[in-house]
Enzyme design. Structure first.
Site, PDB file in Angstrom:
ATOM      1  N   GLY A   1      35.332  36.616  53.048  1.00 41.20           N
ATOM      2  CA  GLY A   1      36.231  37.316  52.111  1.00 41.20           C
ATOM      3  C   GLY A   1      35.511  37.830  50.875  1.00 41.20           C
ATOM      4  O   GLY A   1      34.284  37.711  50.749  1.00 41.20           O
TER       5      GLY A   1
ATOM      6  N   ILE B   1      35.384  37.048  47.548  1.00 45.33           N
ATOM      7  CA  ILE B   1      34.589  36.177  46.666  1.00 45.33           C
ATOM      8  C   ILE B   1      33.617  35.323  47.483  1.00 45.33           C
ATOM      9  O   ILE B   1      32.467  35.129  47.098  1.00 45.33           O
ATOM     10  CB  ILE B   1      35.534  35.325  45.790  1.00 45.33           C
ATOM     11  CG1 ILE B   1      36.361  36.280  44.909  1.00 45.33           C
ATOM     12  CG2 ILE B   1      34.750  34.356  44.908  1.00 45.33           C
ATOM     13  CD1 ILE B   1      37.565  35.665  44.256  1.00 45.33           C
TER      14      ILE B   1
ATOM     15  N   LYS C   1      46.522  35.014  49.561  1.00 47.07           N
ATOM     16  CA  LYS C   1      46.529  35.231  48.110  1.00 47.07           C
ATOM     17  C   LYS C   1      47.434  36.366  47.619  1.00 47.07           C
ATOM     18  O   LYS C   1      47.314  36.786  46.470  1.00 47.07           O
ATOM     19  CB  LYS C   1      45.089  35.471  47.633  1.00 47.07           C
ATOM     20  CG  LYS C   1      44.433  36.689  48.265  1.00 47.07           C
ATOM     21  CD  LYS C   1      43.100  36.993  47.599  1.00 47.07           C
ATOM     22  CE  LYS C   1      42.542  38.318  48.055  1.00 47.07           C
ATOM     23  NZ  LYS C   1      41.335  38.723  47.394  1.00 47.07           N
TER      24      LYS C   1
ATOM     25  N   SER D   1      42.913  29.118  40.299  1.00 46.02           N
ATOM     26  CA  SER D   1      43.251  30.376  39.629  1.00 46.02           C
ATOM     27  C   SER D   1      43.863  30.105  38.258  1.00 46.02           C
ATOM     28  O   SER D   1      44.548  29.079  38.060  1.00 46.02           O
ATOM     29  CB  SER D   1      44.258  31.125  40.497  1.00 46.02           C
ATOM     30  OG  SER D   1      44.908  32.126  39.745  1.00 46.02           O
TER      31      SER D   1
ATOM     32  N   TYR E   1      52.398  31.253  46.047  1.00 46.55           N
ATOM     33  CA  TYR E   1      50.930  31.318  45.953  1.00 46.55           C
ATOM     34  C   TYR E   1      50.439  30.461  44.789  1.00 46.55           C
ATOM     35  O   TYR E   1      49.567  29.598  44.938  1.00 46.55           O
ATOM     36  CB  TYR E   1      50.469  32.768  45.777  1.00 46.55           C
ATOM     37  CG  TYR E   1      49.078  32.870  45.219  1.00 46.55           C
ATOM     38  CD1 TYR E   1      47.971  32.627  46.026  1.00 46.55           C
ATOM     39  CD2 TYR E   1      48.858  33.161  43.865  1.00 46.55           C
ATOM     40  CE1 TYR E   1      46.687  32.672  45.497  1.00 46.55           C
ATOM     41  CE2 TYR E   1      47.584  33.213  43.337  1.00 46.55           C
ATOM     42  CZ  TYR E   1      46.508  32.971  44.150  1.00 46.55           C
ATOM     43  OH  TYR E   1      45.242  33.002  43.627  1.00 46.55           O
TER      44      TYR E   1
ATOM     45  N   LYS F   1      48.160  26.659  44.545  1.00 49.29           N
ATOM     46  CA  LYS F   1      46.962  26.340  43.754  1.00 49.29           C
ATOM     47  C   LYS F   1      47.202  25.062  42.944  1.00 49.29           C
ATOM     48  O   LYS F   1      46.336  24.193  42.855  1.00 49.29           O
ATOM     49  CB  LYS F   1      46.615  27.501  42.816  1.00 49.29           C
ATOM     50  CG  LYS F   1      46.159  28.778  43.529  1.00 49.29           C
ATOM     51  CD  LYS F   1      44.840  28.593  44.245  1.00 49.29           C
ATOM     52  CE  LYS F   1      44.374  29.831  44.973  1.00 49.29           C
ATOM     53  NZ  LYS F   1      43.284  29.596  45.912  1.00 49.29           N
TER      54      LYS F   1
ATOM     55  N   TYR G   1      39.695  30.839  38.419  1.00 53.57           N
ATOM     56  CA  TYR G   1      39.257  32.233  38.255  1.00 53.57           C
ATOM     57  C   TYR G   1      40.259  32.995  37.407  1.00 53.57           C
ATOM     58  O   TYR G   1      41.462  32.865  37.596  1.00 53.57           O
ATOM     59  CB  TYR G   1      39.224  32.971  39.590  1.00 53.57           C
ATOM     60  CG  TYR G   1      38.451  32.361  40.726  1.00 53.57           C
ATOM     61  CD1 TYR G   1      37.491  31.379  40.537  1.00 53.57           C
ATOM     62  CD2 TYR G   1      38.692  32.814  42.026  1.00 53.57           C
ATOM     63  CE1 TYR G   1      36.792  30.860  41.619  1.00 53.57           C
ATOM     64  CE2 TYR G   1      37.993  32.300  43.107  1.00 53.57           C
ATOM     65  CZ  TYR G   1      37.047  31.311  42.897  1.00 53.57           C
ATOM     66  OH  TYR G   1      36.374  30.819  43.976  1.00 53.57           O
ATOM     67  N   PHE G   2      39.755  33.888  36.584  1.00 55.99           N
ATOM     68  CA  PHE G   2      40.636  34.834  35.909  1.00 55.99           C
ATOM     69  C   PHE G   2      40.773  36.076  36.807  1.00 55.99           C
ATOM     70  O   PHE G   2      41.205  35.928  37.936  1.00 55.99           O
ATOM     71  CB  PHE G   2      40.185  35.033  34.451  1.00 55.99           C
ATOM     72  CG  PHE G   2      40.684  33.873  33.617  1.00 55.99           C
ATOM     73  CD1 PHE G   2      40.163  32.592  33.793  1.00 55.99           C
ATOM     74  CD2 PHE G   2      41.761  34.015  32.767  1.00 55.99           C
ATOM     75  CE1 PHE G   2      40.687  31.488  33.121  1.00 55.99           C
ATOM     76  CE2 PHE G   2      42.295  32.922  32.090  1.00 55.99           C
ATOM     77  CZ  PHE G   2      41.759  31.661  32.266  1.00 55.99           C
TER      78      PHE G   2
ATOM     79  N   ARG H   1      44.140  41.330  30.271  1.00 59.72           N
ATOM     80  CA  ARG H   1      43.668  40.289  31.187  1.00 59.72           C
ATOM     81  C   ARG H   1      42.169  40.092  30.985  1.00 59.72           C
ATOM     82  O   ARG H   1      41.500  40.899  30.342  1.00 59.72           O
ATOM     83  CB  ARG H   1      43.875  40.725  32.657  1.00 59.72           C
ATOM     84  CG  ARG H   1      45.334  40.875  33.071  1.00 59.72           C
ATOM     85  CD  ARG H   1      45.999  39.535  33.271  1.00 59.72           C
ATOM     86  NE  ARG H   1      47.388  39.680  33.693  1.00 59.72           N
ATOM     87  CZ  ARG H   1      48.420  39.860  32.855  1.00 59.72           C
ATOM     88  NH1 ARG H   1      48.215  39.933  31.549  1.00 59.72           N
ATOM     89  NH2 ARG H   1      49.649  39.962  33.317  1.00 59.72           N
TER      90      ARG H   1
HETATM   91  N1  UDP Z   1      48.945  46.702  36.919  1.00 58.54           N
HETATM   92  C1  UDP Z   1      49.404  48.001  36.733  1.00 58.54           C
HETATM   93  N2  UDP Z   1      49.535  48.808  37.833  1.00 58.54           N
HETATM   94  C2  UDP Z   1      49.207  48.385  39.093  1.00 58.54           C
HETATM   95  C3  UDP Z   1      48.733  47.061  39.260  1.00 58.54           C
HETATM   96  C4  UDP Z   1      48.626  46.247  38.158  1.00 58.54           C
HETATM   97  O1  UDP Z   1      49.695  48.418  35.616  1.00 58.54           O
HETATM   98  O2  UDP Z   1      49.375  49.169  40.038  1.00 58.54           O
HETATM   99  C5  UDP Z   1      48.805  45.818  35.748  1.00 58.54           C
HETATM  100  C6  UDP Z   1      49.647  44.565  35.820  1.00 58.54           C
HETATM  101  O3  UDP Z   1      50.936  44.807  35.309  1.00 58.54           O
HETATM  102  C7  UDP Z   1      48.843  43.610  34.949  1.00 58.54           C
HETATM  103  C8  UDP Z   1      47.398  44.066  35.129  1.00 58.54           C
HETATM  104  O4  UDP Z   1      47.476  45.388  35.671  1.00 58.54           O
HETATM  105  O5  UDP Z   1      49.180  43.778  33.604  1.00 58.54           O
HETATM  106  C9  UDP Z   1      46.604  43.199  36.099  1.00 58.54           C
HETATM  107  O6  UDP Z   1      47.359  43.054  37.280  1.00 58.54           O
HETATM  108  P1  UDP Z   1      46.784  42.302  38.550  1.00 58.54           P
HETATM  109  O7  UDP Z   1      47.878  42.226  39.555  1.00 58.54           O
HETATM  110  O8  UDP Z   1      45.499  42.927  38.968  1.00 58.54           O
HETATM  111  O9  UDP Z   1      46.411  40.840  37.986  1.00 58.54           O
HETATM  112  P2  UDP Z   1      47.344  39.671  37.375  1.00 58.54           P
HETATM  113  O10 UDP Z   1      48.574  40.268  36.805  1.00 58.54           O
HETATM  114  O11 UDP Z   1      47.609  38.784  38.507  1.00 58.54           O
HETATM  115  O12 UDP Z   1      46.506  39.045  36.322  1.00 58.54           O
END
Ligand code: UDP
Length: 337
Positions: free
Chosen positions: A10, A12, A84, A124, A149, A153, A177-178, A231
Site C-alpha cells: 500500500g 505508506i 481506511k 491516526s 474507521y 484505530k 499519522y497526521f 491540517r
Molecule cells: N477537502 C476539500 N475538498 C476535497 C477533499 C478534502 O476541501 O475534495 C478538505 C477537507 O474538508 C479538509 C481537508 O481538505 O479540510 C483535508 O481533508 P482530507 O480528507 O484529506 O483529510 P482529513 O480531513 O481526514 O484530515
C-alpha cells in the site's frame, strides 16, 4: 532476521519498504491487494535494487499467516494493513471492525505463537477527535470517533495497551499519522486511488491531470486565517522514515508501549495547499468553494516534539516538495490503480 510488513504494497507500506531495504533490512511483505497491486512491489524492487519475500494473503487467514512465520525468521512486525475509507466505514461498520480489529487480533495471536513481540502500529490523529487545543499532544485522551474507521484505530491502540499489561515483555510503538501526502521522487510509488478520491491531495492530483473537472473546497467560513480548514500534511517519505526510527527505538528498549505523533507541527490550509500545488507545478487546478463537509474540524496539527526528542525524527520535506512529488507521480500514473 526479517521484518514483516502487513499491507506492505500500500501507499505508506511501500514507501516504508523502500527505506527499510535501503538500510539493508530483510523483509517479508503480506498484502491482499484490496487497495494496492503488484505494480508497487515492482517499484520497490526497481528503486532499491533489492528483493524481498511476498505473500498475497489477507492477514485474517491464520493458516497462511502462520506459514509466513514458519518460512521467515520474523523479528518484528510493522502493521499497516487495514481499510481506511472513512465514509465507507460509516456505511459498512462491520466490514471495518471485522477486517481491522478482528484481523489485528489474528495477527497478534500469531505473533504470540511464534514468540514475536515487537510491533509498530499505523494509527491516526483521528483518535484525538475534537480537543480544546488544535495542537495535538500524545497525552490527550482518545475520543470516540464518528466513523467506524476512527474507532478501529482507537480499539487497536487499546488492544495493544491491554496486551502489554498482560505481558510486559511486549515492545509496542503506536504511530499517529497526521495527513500523509506526496510520493517517492522517482515517480514510481505514490497514491492513486480508484474512482473519486475522498482525501484532498489525491483529488487535487486528479483535477490537475484533467481526470476530474474541478476541486470543491469544503467551506471557507472556518475559524482559520483564510477560512479554509487547516491540517498537518507530511511527506510520505518522512513518514516512512518515522517507522525506521520507531523500530530503532524499540530495539533500544527492554519493553513498553511508546506513542508518537508523526506530523510536521505546521498547519496548512486547503487554499494554501491548492495554491502551492498550482504555483510549484505551474499547472491550473480549477476550484470552487462549496458547502462544509460534515464532521470536519477547523484545524488540527501535531505537536511532534516527542518524536523529535525520543526518536530523533523530524519531518524534513516542505509543502513544495509534497506538491512537486505528487504531481510528478500522477503524471506518470494517470490511470487509477
Ligand atoms: N477537502 C476539500 N475538498 C476535497 C477533499 C478534502 O476541501 O475534495 C478538505 C477537507 O474538508 C479538509 C481537508 O481538505 O479540510 C483535508 O481533508 P482530507 O480528507 O484529506 O483529510 P482529513 O480531513 O481526514 O484530515
Amino acid at each position: 532476521m526479517s521484518i514483516l510488513l502487513t499491507g506492505g504494497a500500500g501507499y505508506i507500506g511501500s514507501h516504508t519498504a523502500v527505506e527499510l531495504l535501503n538500510k539493508g533490512n530483510e523483509l517479508a511483505i503480506i498484502d491482499d491487494f484490496s487497495n494496492s497491486n503488484e505494480k508497487s512491489l515492482e517499484a520497490i524492487k526497481k528503486i532499491t535494487g533489492k528483493d524481498f519475500k511476498f505473500y498475497e494473503i489477507n492477514y485474517m487467514d491464520r493458516e497462511k499467516l502462520e506459514k509466513v512465520f514458519e518460512e521467515n525468521k520474523i523479528d518484528s512486525v510493522i502493521h499497516f494493513a487495514g481499510f481506511k475509507a472513512v465514509g465507507e466505514s460509516v456505511k459498512e461498520p462491520l466490514k471495518y471492525y471485522h477486517n481491522n480489529v478482528a484481523g489485528t487480533i489474528v495477527l497478534l495471536e500469531t505473533m504470540i505463537k511464534y514468540n514475536v513481540k515487537k510491533i509498530v502500529f499505523s494509527s491516526s490523529a483521528t483518535i484525538y477527535g475534537k480537543q480544546l487545543s488544535t495542537r495535538y499532544v500524545e497525552t490527550m485522551e482518545r475520543k470516540s470517533s464518528p466513523s467506524a474507521y476512527g474507532n478501529t484505530k482507537i480499539m487497536i491502540e487499546q488492544i495493544l495497551e491491554d496486551l502489554y499489561k498482560s505481558d510486559n515483555t511486549w515492545k509496542v510503538a503506536i504511530l499517529r499519522y497526521f495527513n500523509p501526502v506526496g510520493a517517492h521522487n522517482s515517480g514510481l510509488l505514490g497514491e492513486n486511488p480508484k474512482g473519486i478520491p475522498n482525501n484532498l491531495m489525491p483529488f487535487i492530483q486528479k483535477v490537475a491531470v484533467g481526470e476530474l473537472k474541478e476541486l470543491t473546497i469544503f467551506g471557507n467560513d472556518y475559524n482559520t486565517p483564510d477560512g479554509t480548514c487547516r491540517r498537518d500534511y507530511l511527506h510520505v517519505v518522512d513518514l516512512a522514515i518515522g517507522h525506521l526510527k520507531a523500530l530503532e527505538k524499540l530495539d533500544k528498549e527492554k519493553s513498553g508501549v511508546y506513542i508518537y505523533n508523526l506530523g510536521t507541527g505546521s498547519p496548512v490550509s486547503v487554499l494554501e495547499l491548492v495554491n502551492t500545488f498550482i504555483k510549484v507545478n505551474n499547472i491550473n487546478v480549477p476550484y470552487k468553494i462549496g458547502a462544509r463537509r460534515e464532521g470536519d474540524l477547523d484545524e488540527c496539527y501535531a505537536d511532534p516534539s516527542k518524536a523529535e526528542k525520543e526518536l530523533n525524527w523530524k519531518a524534513s520535506k516542505t509543502i513544495q516538495d509534497m506538491c512537486r512529488d505528487s504531481w510528478n507521480y500522477i503524471q506518470k500514473n494517470i490511470k487509477g490503480e
